[in-house]
Write a protein that holds these residues in place. Structure first.
Motif, PDB file in Angstrom:
ATOM      1  N   UNK A 128       0.835  -1.201   0.000  1.00 39.36           N
ATOM      2  CA  UNK A 128       0.000   0.000   0.000  1.00 39.36           C
ATOM      3  C   UNK A 128       0.874   1.257   0.000  1.00 39.36           C
ATOM      4  N   UNK A 129       2.035   1.193   0.638  1.00 36.86           N
ATOM      5  CA  UNK A 129       2.969   2.314   0.623  1.00 36.86           C
ATOM      6  C   UNK A 129       3.422   2.608  -0.804  1.00 36.86           C
ATOM      7  N   UNK A 130       3.651   1.563  -1.576  1.00 36.06           N
ATOM      8  CA  UNK A 130       4.014   1.751  -2.974  1.00 36.06           C
ATOM      9  C   UNK A 130       2.915   2.458  -3.750  1.00 36.06           C
ATOM     10  N   UNK A 131       1.664   2.078  -3.482  1.00 36.03           N
ATOM     11  CA  UNK A 131       0.535   2.742  -4.134  1.00 36.03           C
ATOM     12  C   UNK A 131       0.440   4.200  -3.683  1.00 36.03           C
TER      13      UNK A 131
ATOM     14  N   UNK B 196       8.040   0.211  -7.658  1.00 38.00           N
ATOM     15  CA  UNK B 196       7.680  -1.127  -8.129  1.00 38.00           C
ATOM     16  C   UNK B 196       8.141  -2.202  -7.154  1.00 38.00           C
ATOM     17  N   UNK B 197       9.304  -1.993  -6.539  1.00 40.39           N
ATOM     18  CA  UNK B 197       9.812  -2.953  -5.561  1.00 40.39           C
ATOM     19  C   UNK B 197       8.851  -3.074  -4.385  1.00 40.39           C
ATOM     20  N   UNK B 198       8.303  -1.933  -3.966  1.00 41.74           N
ATOM     21  CA  UNK B 198       7.333  -1.948  -2.864  1.00 41.74           C
ATOM     22  C   UNK B 198       6.069  -2.703  -3.238  1.00 41.74           C
ATOM     23  N   UNK B 199       5.735  -2.712  -4.538  1.00 44.22           N
ATOM     24  CA  UNK B 199       4.516  -3.378  -5.013  1.00 44.22           C
ATOM     25  C   UNK B 199       4.812  -4.751  -5.622  1.00 44.22           C
ATOM     26  N   UNK B 200       5.892  -5.389  -5.181  1.00 46.69           N
ATOM     27  CA  UNK B 200       6.245  -6.711  -5.701  1.00 46.69           C
ATOM     28  C   UNK B 200       5.124  -7.715  -5.440  1.00 46.69           C
ATOM     29  N   UNK B 201       4.971  -8.650  -6.365  1.00 41.40           N
ATOM     30  CA  UNK B 201       3.937  -9.669  -6.232  1.00 41.40           C
ATOM     31  C   UNK B 201       4.183 -10.560  -5.023  1.00 41.40           C
TER      32      UNK B 201
END
Length: 477
Positions: A290-293, A341-346
């Motif tokens: 969520x931080x990545x978003x 993108x790293x924060x939103x890794x799958x």
């Protein structure tokens, strides 16, 4: 319009050790000392001031002592019509939540406040717990709980909190994009904001508290300075009131935010289990997604994630399948975008911790002013298999898990201010460091948090309210 003789103009928080400078204004001693060491002029008037010219403000010190004694005397519980009064209508309201303007009764010098009303919820902890938990420079301070009037239904909880003069971050982002449509906010300014959010999340994670809805609308702005980004001050709010929380319990059959899943920003593992009552899926790594978003949202001037898609079910499937938000036009740096993108890794294990993210953001902020962020960073390599990270983890095991340290002490000293016993890891910017030093207060030990019983959630998750309903928040004053 935001002002109180009990609040420092640098930290925007209650004084602990107020001093008068040569400019005639009162500041927190540690904050103004750090400021003078890096700037020889007043933060308010720009006239020359010195450390040797600081003098204790005994009048303000007495006022703050009386105010803190009043909070403790009330056991951090207040009554409407006796201790505080609020406006008849809320200035912001959405499903399960309303915010009212409020003011102290019989205390004209009291700091500006608002009343947050959460429907369908009960407080799981004592009032003092919420006050102690928010003693952090980047968490909205809660003065305590507001008791309900006799004869009212016990279906909501009311929190008395400090007021943010600039409103939510989403308001500020939208205002800047309207006023300066062709001038995006700098990486330096946004990274200062992200770093302060990380500092708060490190602290919450150390207490096993999940935020659950870390969005720009839940980041409040106390000071915003485009020219001097290090003076910008933000604090997070609304933590622990979404699904997966441990500090509130849900009241069945009442519309509430507790069982809500923010589908447009949630991690894929959360979306995969959205029909399951279990809260085991929530962790620091779901908050990191969520931080990545949130960082994407900041670079997009507060735009709603996946705004081009109307149906929540389509957004959910895209995220579960590994699709991500497209790169915002304002995000020019490859390094910055790779970090987002790293924060939103799958895979949750591929996402950084908030400690690791804070370290990377600090490196970005400390780059020379004339350097290009895109060219200064070759790659973002935050991996569980990295020997560097393993070494850092070993160091963290021997040191506090948060850059904000709370030392435990006796109850008799709970409301006193103390010098920190050991320094906390520094973050970029003198103001972040000074605020942390000021807020390193002590309070009585709290029992460790324990997960609450699984929270029920309706199968048919309600559609996210229209954007205009979520962001019609106006100035907090």
């Amino acid at each position: 319009k935001y002002g109180s003789c009990l609040v420092c103009p640098i930290t925007f928080s209650l004084f602990c050790d107020p001093v008068i400078a040569e400019d005639g204004h009162t500041y927190e001693r540690q904050a103004i000392t750090d400021w003078i060491q890096h700037n020889s002029t007043s933060p308010l008037t720009r006239e020359s001031i010195t450390i040797t010219g600081l003098r204790p403000n005994h009048v303000v010190r007495n006022l703050i002592d009386e105010f803190r004694k009043t909070l403790s005397k009330h056991n951090y519980k207040f009554k409407l019509g006796v201790d505080i009064e609020r406006s008849q209508k809320p200035f912001f309201q959405t499903t399960g939540k309303a915010i009212f303007e409020a003011k102290w009764i019989g205390n004209p010098n009291g700091p500006p406040i608002i009343l947050l009303k959460l429907f369908g919820a009960r407080a799981e902890k004592e009032a003092s717990f919420y006050e102690h938990l928010t003693r952090h420079p980047h968490i909205v301070y809660t003065y305590g709980l507001v008791e309900q009037s006799k004869g009212t239904s016990n279906t909501f909880v009311m929190l008395l909190q400090e007021m943010a003069p600039e409103g939510s971050l989403i308001n500020v982002l939208e205002h800047c994009s309207e006023k300066y449509p062709n001038i995006p906010l700098s990486d330096l300014l946004l990274n200062h904001i992200f770093l302060q959010i990380c500092d708060a999340m490190i602290f919450l994670s150390s207490k096993d508290i999940i935020h659950g809805d870390l969005a720009c609308r839940n980041v409040l702005v106390f000071h915003f300075d485009i020219q001097e980004p290090n003076r910008t001050l933000v604090k997070i709010t609304d933590f622990g009131i979404s699904r997966g929380n441990t500090i509130y319990s849900k009241i069945d059959a009442v519309a509430t935010v507790i069982n809500t899943i923010p589908l447009r920003s949630s991690a894929p593992e959360v979306l995969q289990n959205s029909d399951d009552d279990s809260t085991d899926v929530y962790s620091e790594k779901t908050d990191m997604f969520v931080m990545g978003v949130l960082m994407w949202e900041a670079y997009s001037n507060g735009q709603m994630p996946w705004s081009e898609i109307n149906r929540e079910s389509i957004v959910r499937q895209k995220v579960i399948n590994g699709e991500r938000l497209s790169r915002p036009d304002n995000c020019k740096s490859d390094c910055q975008w790779n970090l987002i993108l790293k924060c939103m890794s799958q895979n949750p294990d591929d996402r950084p911790t908030f400690q690791e993210l804070a370290k990377q953001l600090t490196e970005f902020i400390n780059l020379p002013i004339n350097s290009n962020l895109s060219n200064s960073c070759q790659s973002i390599n935050i991996s569980k298999n990295s020997s560097i990270i393993e070494q850092e983890k070993e160091k963290l095991d021997e040191s506090p898990q948060s850059s904000f340290i709370i030392q435990e002490t006796d109850h008799n000293n709970a409301d006193n201010c103390h010098e920190p016993i050991r320094p906390s890891p520094s973050l970029a910017g003198v103001n972040v460091a000074s605020r942390r030093k000021f807020f390193e207060k002590v309070f009585e030990p709290q029992r460790p948090l324990s997960p609450t019983k699984s929270l029920p959630i309706r199968k048919n998750t309600a559609v996210t309210p229209p954007r205009e309903e979520l962001i019609k928040l106006t100035k907090w004053h």
